[in-house]
Design a protein around this motif. Structure first.
Motif: not given
Length: 205
Positions: A10-19, A54-57
């Motif tokens: 969840d942290r990776l998803l949140a920070e990835g989208m923020r960045l 890309e998979a994270l997005l």
């Protein structure tokens, strides 16, 4: 119960989208996402959860789409012929729309910056969130009107204009760091719900 692995994902998803929203999808590196999530960069932490950024997005957009669909089902549940006060129902719908827009900001920022690079996710979002929202508004108008609308009244076009006005106020607030004319949300929603009721009254035969 939330596991440590789920929390990391969840942290990776949140920070990835923020960045992605802040500096662009292409410019954001896997190491930057890992560091922002509190992990050692370039140690493979992201790849334990996603095969690529890309998979994270993809996962972030899918989760958002699932959340929007679930909440829409809860909020927009009226049946044809089951109509309360149009102004009150419009007010509830308007609050739902503004809440959804607030939750969409990071995703929309990514699409605005690099929509062509993530066209598949952008198009899915447009179809399942943006266009679906206008269809919900159109169905609400049809339910509120209750019969065939007056000749010349275009329900779909009215839905786009009504909902688009509310969306534009919110987007203007994002862009200029404050609402137009410093109007608070309560005043905007009160005026919008009255506008919906006025349009419905005009559309009835």
């Amino acid at each position: 119960m939330i596991t440590a692995e789920a929390s990391t994902k969840d942290r990776l998803l949140a920070e990835g989208m923020r960045l992605f929203a802040l500096q662009g999808f292409r410019a954001t590196t896997v190491g930057q996402i890992e560091a922002a999530a509190g992990l050692q960069p370039r140690r493979g932490a992201l790849y334990r959860h996603f095969p690529s950024k890309e998979a994270l997005l993809d996962e972030a957009v899918r989760r958002h789409l699932d959340s929007v669909r679930a909440r829409r089902t809860e909020v927009v549940g009226g049946e044809a012929g089951d109509v309360g006060d149009v102004g009150d129902e419009a007010l509830a719908l308007g609050r739902y729309v503004l809440d959804e827009l607030a939750s969409q900001r990071a995703v929309v920022d990514v699409f605005e910056r690099e929509g062509e690079r993530v066209a598949e996710q952008r198009d899915a979002f447009r179809e399942q969130v943006s266009d679906a929202g206008y269809r919900v508004m159109a169905e609400a108008l049809r339910r509120w009107i209750g019969t065939e609308p007056a000749p010349g009244f275009d329900v779909d076009a009215a839905a786009v204009l009504l909902l688009g006005a509310l969306i534009n106020v919110h987007r203007s607030t994002w862009t200029f760091a404050g609402p137009p004319l410093e109007l608070d949300e309560a005043r905007i929603l009160a005026a919008w719900s009255l506008q919906c009721a006025t349009v419905v009254a005009a559309a009835r035969r």
